[in-house]
Structures are given as C-alpha cells and as structure tokens.
Motif scaffolding. Structure first.
Motif, PDB file in Angstrom:
ATOM      1  N   GLY A 121     -26.912 -48.984   9.303  1.00  0.00           N
ATOM      2  CA  GLY A 121     -26.901 -50.756   9.177  1.00  0.00           C
ATOM      3  C   GLY A 121     -29.080 -51.629   8.737  1.00  0.00           C
ATOM      4  O   GLY A 121     -28.784 -51.673   7.743  1.00  0.00           O
ATOM      5  N   PHE A 122     -29.521 -51.501   9.517  1.00  0.00           N
ATOM      6  CA  PHE A 122     -31.413 -51.055   9.506  1.00  0.00           C
ATOM      7  C   PHE A 122     -31.469 -49.751   9.325  1.00  0.00           C
ATOM      8  O   PHE A 122     -32.502 -50.101   8.667  1.00  0.00           O
ATOM      9  CB  PHE A 122     -31.336 -52.042  10.462  1.00  0.00           C
ATOM     10  CG  PHE A 122     -31.830 -50.804  12.030  1.00  0.00           C
ATOM     11  CD1 PHE A 122     -33.035 -50.091  12.592  1.00  0.00           C
ATOM     12  CD2 PHE A 122     -30.829 -50.548  13.297  1.00  0.00           C
ATOM     13  CE1 PHE A 122     -32.918 -48.975  13.132  1.00  0.00           C
ATOM     14  CE2 PHE A 122     -31.026 -49.550  14.477  1.00  0.00           C
ATOM     15  CZ  PHE A 122     -32.090 -49.297  13.721  1.00  0.00           C
ATOM     16  N   PHE A 123     -31.181 -48.417   9.576  1.00  0.00           N
ATOM     17  CA  PHE A 123     -31.430 -47.394   9.179  1.00  0.00           C
ATOM     18  C   PHE A 123     -31.745 -47.317   7.515  1.00  0.00           C
ATOM     19  O   PHE A 123     -33.244 -46.956   7.180  1.00  0.00           O
ATOM     20  CB  PHE A 123     -30.552 -46.062   9.871  1.00  0.00           C
ATOM     21  CG  PHE A 123     -31.721 -45.288   9.748  1.00  0.00           C
ATOM     22  CD1 PHE A 123     -33.094 -44.506  10.066  1.00  0.00           C
ATOM     23  CD2 PHE A 123     -31.294 -44.181   8.113  1.00  0.00           C
ATOM     24  CE1 PHE A 123     -33.751 -42.785   9.618  1.00  0.00           C
ATOM     25  CE2 PHE A 123     -31.704 -42.833   8.065  1.00  0.00           C
ATOM     26  CZ  PHE A 123     -33.157 -42.416   8.398  1.00  0.00           C
ATOM     27  N   ILE A 180     -23.986 -43.679  22.360  1.00  0.00           N
ATOM     28  CA  ILE A 180     -24.307 -44.054  20.763  1.00  0.00           C
ATOM     29  C   ILE A 180     -24.810 -44.901  20.054  1.00  0.00           C
ATOM     30  O   ILE A 180     -23.572 -46.073  20.354  1.00  0.00           O
ATOM     31  CB  ILE A 180     -23.225 -42.585  20.178  1.00  0.00           C
ATOM     32  CG1 ILE A 180     -23.443 -41.365  21.225  1.00  0.00           C
ATOM     33  CG2 ILE A 180     -23.609 -42.286  18.846  1.00  0.00           C
ATOM     34  CD1 ILE A 180     -21.742 -40.641  20.794  1.00  0.00           C
ATOM     35  N   PHE A 181     -25.846 -45.201  18.900  1.00  0.00           N
ATOM     36  CA  PHE A 181     -25.566 -46.440  18.620  1.00  0.00           C
ATOM     37  C   PHE A 181     -25.844 -45.853  16.992  1.00  0.00           C
ATOM     38  O   PHE A 181     -25.471 -44.729  16.621  1.00  0.00           O
ATOM     39  CB  PHE A 181     -27.231 -47.115  18.713  1.00  0.00           C
ATOM     40  CG  PHE A 181     -26.495 -46.763  20.542  1.00  0.00           C
ATOM     41  CD1 PHE A 181     -26.603 -48.525  20.398  1.00  0.00           C
ATOM     42  CD2 PHE A 181     -27.216 -46.320  21.585  1.00  0.00           C
ATOM     43  CE1 PHE A 181     -26.731 -48.904  21.490  1.00  0.00           C
ATOM     44  CE2 PHE A 181     -27.853 -46.708  22.866  1.00  0.00           C
ATOM     45  CZ  PHE A 181     -27.360 -48.105  23.085  1.00  0.00           C
ATOM     46  N   ILE A 229     -22.106 -47.396  18.952  1.00  0.00           N
ATOM     47  CA  ILE A 229     -22.385 -49.291  19.599  1.00  0.00           C
ATOM     48  C   ILE A 229     -23.354 -49.961  18.348  1.00  0.00           C
ATOM     49  O   ILE A 229     -23.879 -49.248  18.057  1.00  0.00           O
ATOM     50  CB  ILE A 229     -22.941 -49.205  20.310  1.00  0.00           C
ATOM     51  CG1 ILE A 229     -22.373 -49.315  21.613  1.00  0.00           C
ATOM     52  CG2 ILE A 229     -23.501 -51.055  20.487  1.00  0.00           C
ATOM     53  CD1 ILE A 229     -23.282 -48.486  22.943  1.00  0.00           C
ATOM     54  N   VAL A 230     -22.894 -50.411  17.093  1.00  0.00           N
ATOM     55  CA  VAL A 230     -23.630 -51.153  16.035  1.00  0.00           C
ATOM     56  C   VAL A 230     -24.634 -51.754  16.635  1.00  0.00           C
ATOM     57  O   VAL A 230     -24.074 -53.260  17.479  1.00  0.00           O
ATOM     58  CB  VAL A 230     -22.407 -51.980  15.176  1.00  0.00           C
ATOM     59  CG1 VAL A 230     -23.287 -52.362  14.267  1.00  0.00           C
ATOM     60  CG2 VAL A 230     -21.351 -51.168  14.730  1.00  0.00           C
ATOM     61  N   PRO A 259     -28.674 -38.044  11.160  1.00  0.00           N
ATOM     62  CA  PRO A 259     -28.175 -38.892   9.813  1.00  0.00           C
ATOM     63  C   PRO A 259     -26.944 -38.409   9.408  1.00  0.00           C
ATOM     64  O   PRO A 259     -26.084 -39.290   8.736  1.00  0.00           O
ATOM     65  CB  PRO A 259     -29.636 -37.777   8.652  1.00  0.00           C
ATOM     66  CG  PRO A 259     -29.403 -36.964   9.491  1.00  0.00           C
ATOM     67  CD  PRO A 259     -29.105 -36.632  10.768  1.00  0.00           C
ATOM     68  N   MET A 260     -25.616 -37.548  10.402  1.00  0.00           N
ATOM     69  CA  MET A 260     -24.632 -37.201   9.503  1.00  0.00           C
ATOM     70  C   MET A 260     -23.926 -36.882  11.245  1.00  0.00           C
ATOM     71  O   MET A 260     -23.883 -37.034  12.034  1.00  0.00           O
ATOM     72  CB  MET A 260     -24.560 -35.692   9.027  1.00  0.00           C
ATOM     73  CG  MET A 260     -25.469 -35.449   8.057  1.00  0.00           C
ATOM     74  SD  MET A 260     -24.408 -36.416   6.511  1.00  0.00           S
ATOM     75  CE  MET A 260     -24.969 -36.406   5.686  1.00  0.00           C
ATOM     76  N   PRO A 261     -22.425 -37.741  11.355  1.00  0.00           N
ATOM     77  CA  PRO A 261     -21.531 -37.924  10.442  1.00  0.00           C
ATOM     78  C   PRO A 261     -22.104 -39.760   9.389  1.00  0.00           C
ATOM     79  O   PRO A 261     -21.559 -40.123   8.475  1.00  0.00           O
ATOM     80  CB  PRO A 261     -20.471 -37.887  10.176  1.00  0.00           C
ATOM     81  CG  PRO A 261     -20.554 -38.349  11.889  1.00  0.00           C
ATOM     82  CD  PRO A 261     -21.974 -38.089  12.841  1.00  0.00           C
ATOM     83  N   PHE A 262     -23.162 -40.502   9.743  1.00  0.00           N
ATOM     84  CA  PHE A 262     -23.608 -41.320  10.220  1.00  0.00           C
ATOM     85  C   PHE A 262     -24.681 -41.721  10.398  1.00  0.00           C
ATOM     86  O   PHE A 262     -25.408 -40.944  11.497  1.00  0.00           O
ATOM     87  CB  PHE A 262     -22.790 -42.635  10.168  1.00  0.00           C
ATOM     88  CG  PHE A 262     -22.120 -42.728  11.270  1.00  0.00           C
ATOM     89  CD1 PHE A 262     -23.022 -43.174  12.539  1.00  0.00           C
ATOM     90  CD2 PHE A 262     -20.948 -42.330  12.397  1.00  0.00           C
ATOM     91  CE1 PHE A 262     -22.957 -43.304  13.810  1.00  0.00           C
ATOM     92  CE2 PHE A 262     -20.784 -42.030  13.512  1.00  0.00           C
ATOM     93  CZ  PHE A 262     -22.218 -42.570  14.449  1.00  0.00           C
ATOM     94  N   GLU A 263     -25.910 -42.555  10.619  1.00  0.00           N
ATOM     95  CA  GLU A 263     -27.195 -42.390  11.525  1.00  0.00           C
ATOM     96  C   GLU A 263     -26.760 -43.155  12.185  1.00  0.00           C
ATOM     97  O   GLU A 263     -26.235 -44.292  12.262  1.00  0.00           O
ATOM     98  CB  GLU A 263     -27.699 -43.096  10.196  1.00  0.00           C
ATOM     99  CG  GLU A 263     -28.660 -42.946   8.772  1.00  0.00           C
ATOM    100  CD  GLU A 263     -27.264 -43.387   7.570  1.00  0.00           C
ATOM    101  OE1 GLU A 263     -26.390 -43.639   7.964  1.00  0.00           O
ATOM    102  OE2 GLU A 263     -27.738 -43.269   6.637  1.00  0.00           O
ATOM    103  N   GLN A 264     -27.091 -42.133  13.595  1.00  0.00           N
ATOM    104  CA  GLN A 264     -26.287 -42.094  14.720  1.00  0.00           C
ATOM    105  C   GLN A 264     -27.634 -42.244  15.410  1.00  0.00           C
ATOM    106  O   GLN A 264     -28.350 -41.235  15.460  1.00  0.00           O
ATOM    107  CB  GLN A 264     -25.505 -41.696  15.020  1.00  0.00           C
ATOM    108  CG  GLN A 264     -25.777 -40.201  15.396  1.00  0.00           C
ATOM    109  CD  GLN A 264     -24.263 -39.520  15.677  1.00  0.00           C
ATOM    110  OE1 GLN A 264     -22.547 -39.855  15.645  1.00  0.00           O
ATOM    111  NE2 GLN A 264     -24.413 -38.805  16.662  1.00  0.00           N
TER     112      GLN A 264
END
Length: 84
Positions: free
Chosen positions: A66-68, A61-62, A7-8, A39-44
């Motif tokens: 974008g803001f991190f 899971i978010f 969820i973005v 931090p991997m595979p994306f900031e979650q």
C-alpha cells in the motif's frame, strides 16, 4: 502467536510499533535483528527479531504494498544523474 497472513501496514514506523507491542511466550520483549525486503509475490518486509529474555528467534512479515507503491519504487529504482 504469528498471524497466518502478512500484517498490512502503512509505514515502516507502523511495523516497528506493531513489534514493540508484541511479547514472546516467556513475556520478554523483542529486539530487531535484521530487516529484509522482497518485491515478490507482493511488496513484503520481513523483520527478524530475537527475544531479549529467552533469545528465541521469530519473524514478522508485513505487507507494505500500500505505501511502497506510493513511495518506495521512486526511491529504490530512481536513477542518479550519472545514469542518464
């Protein structure tokens, strides 16, 4: 029902607001148990919750990339004056 994709969100408060609007299958509300950042595979940001009525566990899971990228790296990886 759990989304297939993270969820973005644009802030941590948005994560908690999203969770507060969700209900368990038994119609109970969720209580946050813990939060975990990867931090991997994306900031979650993964938030683990438990239903206050039936005690079923679930996770959300978010995608916080974008803001991190704007705020978090400066805070997490900032060196203190003692590290210089």
């Amino acid at each position: 029902m759990m989304p297939d994709k993270p969820i973005v969100v644009n802030s941590v408060s948005e994560e908690y607001k999203y969770i507060s609007r969700q209900h368990c299958e038994c119609d109970g509300t969720f209580k946050v148990v813990r939060q975990s950042f990867k931090p991997m595979p994306f900031e979650q940001d993964t938030i683990f919750v438990k239903c206050e009525q039936c005690f079923k566990k679930r996770k959300f899971i978010f995608d916080v990339s974008g803001f991190f990228n704007r705020q978090g790296k400066d805070i997490l990886f900032k060196k203190s004056n003692n590290d210089k």
